[in-house]
Design a protein around this motif. Structure first.
Motif: not given
Length: 190
Positions: A53-56, A97-100, A117-124
């Protein structure tokens, strides 16, 4: 001292995730590289889900910072997306690669907190790319036959797939440099 250890753990955890995958490393791997006991890692990150979670979260902050820098550097939609391509190219030069991208490949096996967190990354990221595409459509730089949101999703999927494909090549960067122009080409007016 506490911040240095936490930072080191996150750095090693990110590198291991980007090069091996989230499920392919353990706290023992981090312990070996950071030169601390596994129990000490649990002090900073009680579970691997906490670490993930912290990584993302950290990766999201860094991506937001990079996107802001791109916005400040140029107003051109074409150039903004060209710079995003360069960010993904840089990942290949570090053998990762990209972390996400990595985490999305392992998505169904990730803890809920990491998935969120991964979903939030892609949403942003999709939102930002969609805004850039919308601006490009308004100026005639990009085709306007689809919604900016759908084009952003398609473009990012192509971007991630290209990064994964290029990782397989003996000459990753040469392969990337040959393919990347087509990623922008798919957005231009025909």
């Amino acid at each position: 001292m506490r911040l240095n250890k936490s930072y080191s753990i996150l750095e090693v955890g990110q590198r291991l995730t980007q090069t091996r995958g989230y499920n392919a490393f353990s706290y023992a791997d981090i312990s070996e590289q950071v030169k601390i006991r596994k129990a000490s890692i649990h002090y900073y990150f009680p579970s691997k889900a906490d670490l993930g979670r912290k990584l993302v979260m950290r990766y999201r902050r860094e991506m937001r910072r990079q996107l802001q820098a791109i916005e400040q550097a140029t107003a051109s939609p074409w150039e903004r997306l060209s710079q995003v391509l360069q960010l993904y190219r840089q990942g290949l030069t570090a053998d990762g690669l990209c972390l996400c991208t990595v985490l999305s490949a392992e998505f169904l096996t990730l803890p809920d907190a990491v998935q969120s967190q991964v979903r939030e990354f892609y949403s942003e990221l999709e939102s930002w790319v969609g805004q850039v595409i919308s601006a490009g459509q308004a100026t005639g730089c990009f085709r306007a036959d689809s919604s900016p949101e759908m084009m952003a999703q398609s473009w990012l999927a192509s971007l991630q797939g290209t990064q994964m494909r290029c990782r397989l090549a003996a000459d990753r960067i040469g392969q990337w440099d040959a393919i990347a122009p087509y990623l922008l080409g798919q957005l231009t007016a025909a």
